[in-house]
Design a protein around this motif. Structure first.
Motif: not given
Length: 374
Positions: A140-146, A173-179
């Motif tokens: 699971f690729v999440l923006r934050s650990p919340g 993956q917290p960054e807003h970019k195409a990664v």
């Protein structure tokens, strides 16, 4: 191969869709040969190695869109909105079956899909890998650990849905970019690796490990390397960009004399996996976590090169020229960078070459060459 998503204009990833597969192979192999024509003669090419034109892909990288109540799993369109692709003819049958069972359970976890334009939500991607033995890894690729507790609470349901589920992890993956993924990976299961069996070698993939997406052709790639190594029978082998150890372990098991084998890989996780495989196989291979581009000790009879798309580069080519190993095996996913590197190795000549159609329905390719010191 026919695909309703391609026909509907929903997905254009398979750029050669509709072209007969034999024609795809012939044209792409000829294109690769043309790019390498200054270094490889027609007689030095072996017959291309191909596998199934569909049902070969062992990994699904799914962008998540839609809403918490109705998430989509597939790709993002030009407006960065989710396009559901509930099935793909490229997936192995076992992976396709796992996804059929898995996706409804993931949808029930209540994770808000990440809305790229609005920069809101949590679940960015779902990455699922299947092994030849029916085991599965889910990331699971999440923006934050919340939302990590939601995934933890859903582990039993995930295991019930996919009996072969072995590894579940969360990548942050917290960054807003195409990664696709971030640096932090949290494994939630007892097992941390997915075993990938290739003939008599089992490689261990951790969540962030690189591995070819076509298990059938990857197996053929290693078989070809073993054949060349057996023929050369070097006393020592250095495997640069060794990843989880495929070529190094292949060299250690190749028939012939007892040989010293050393693998170098920048990823510490990959090196840990390689060491585990070596221990299970009972072979003595020394794996080192280091950047291959900074090495100066290249005192081996055979050097294996398996770099990323950018290739080896001038500095490492110069170091190889200086060390003058007897032979090189170079596996490349980019004929352009391979041709450039071969020009930087004037002390070597290609004796064998083979094209591997690792990515049917696309123009991507894999090529491996054997070189000897002139």
């Amino acid at each position: 191969m026919n695909c309703p998503h391609f026909d509907a204009g929903e997905c254009g990833s398979c750029t050669l869709m509709g072209v007969p597969y034999a024609t795809q192979v012939d044209e792409l192999a000829a294109e690769v040969a043309d790019r390498l024509a200054d270094h490889v003669t027609h007689e030095q090419w072996s017959t291309p190695l191909v596998g199934p034109a569909s049902g070969f892909r062992n990994k699904a990288k799914l962008a998540v869109g839609g809403t918490k109540e109705a998430p989509t799993f597939g790709i993002l369109d030009a407006d960065l909105r989710g396009v559901p692709l509930p099935e793909c003819g490229l997936y192995t049958p076992a992976l396709a079956d796992a996804l059929d069972s898995l996706l409804p359970v993931v949808a029930e976890l209540g994770l808000a899909p990440f809305d790229v334009p609005a920069r809101q939500g949590e679940l960015k991607h779902l990455i699922v890998t299947g092994s030849p033995d029916g085991e599965v890894m889910v990331r699971f690729v999440l923006r934050s650990p919340g939302q990590l507790p939601r995934v933890r609470r859903g582990l039993d349901d995930l295991h019930a849905a996919v009996p072969g589920l072995r590894v579940v992890s969360v990548n942050i993956q917290p960054e807003h970019k195409a990664v696709l993924e971030g640096e932090e990976e949290i494994v939630l299961t007892e097992h941390e690796t997915l075993p990938m069996r290739l003939d008599d070698i089992t490689l261990h993939l951790r969540p962030r490990s690189f591995f070819q997406t076509n298990t059938f052709v990857a197996t053929g790639l290693y078989r070809q390397a073993r054949g060349w190594i057996t023929e050369i029978d070097p006393a020592s082998v250095l495997d640069l960009y060794c990843g989880v150890g495929g070529f190094a372990l292949t060299a250690a098991l190749a028939p012939g004399r007892d040989r010293r084998v050393h693998g170098v890989e920048v990823s510490a996780d990959a090196v840990a996996s390689a060491r585990r495989s070596a221990s299970e196989l009972g072979v003595d291979v020394d794996f080192e976590a280091a950047d291959a581009r900074g090495l100066s000790a290249l005192d081996h009879e055979l050097v294996v090169l398996n770099p990323p798309r950018r290739g080896v580069g001038s500095d490492l080519c110069a170091a190889i020229e200086s060390a003058a190993p007897d032979h090189l095996v170079y596996s490349s996913c980019n004929a352009v960078s391979l041709a450039r590197d071969l020009s930087e190795l004037p002390g070597y000549r290609v004796t064998r070459a083979r094209f591997f159609d690792m990515f049917p329905q696309t123009r991507h390719h894999e090529v491996m060459v054997l070189l000897e010191r002139t």
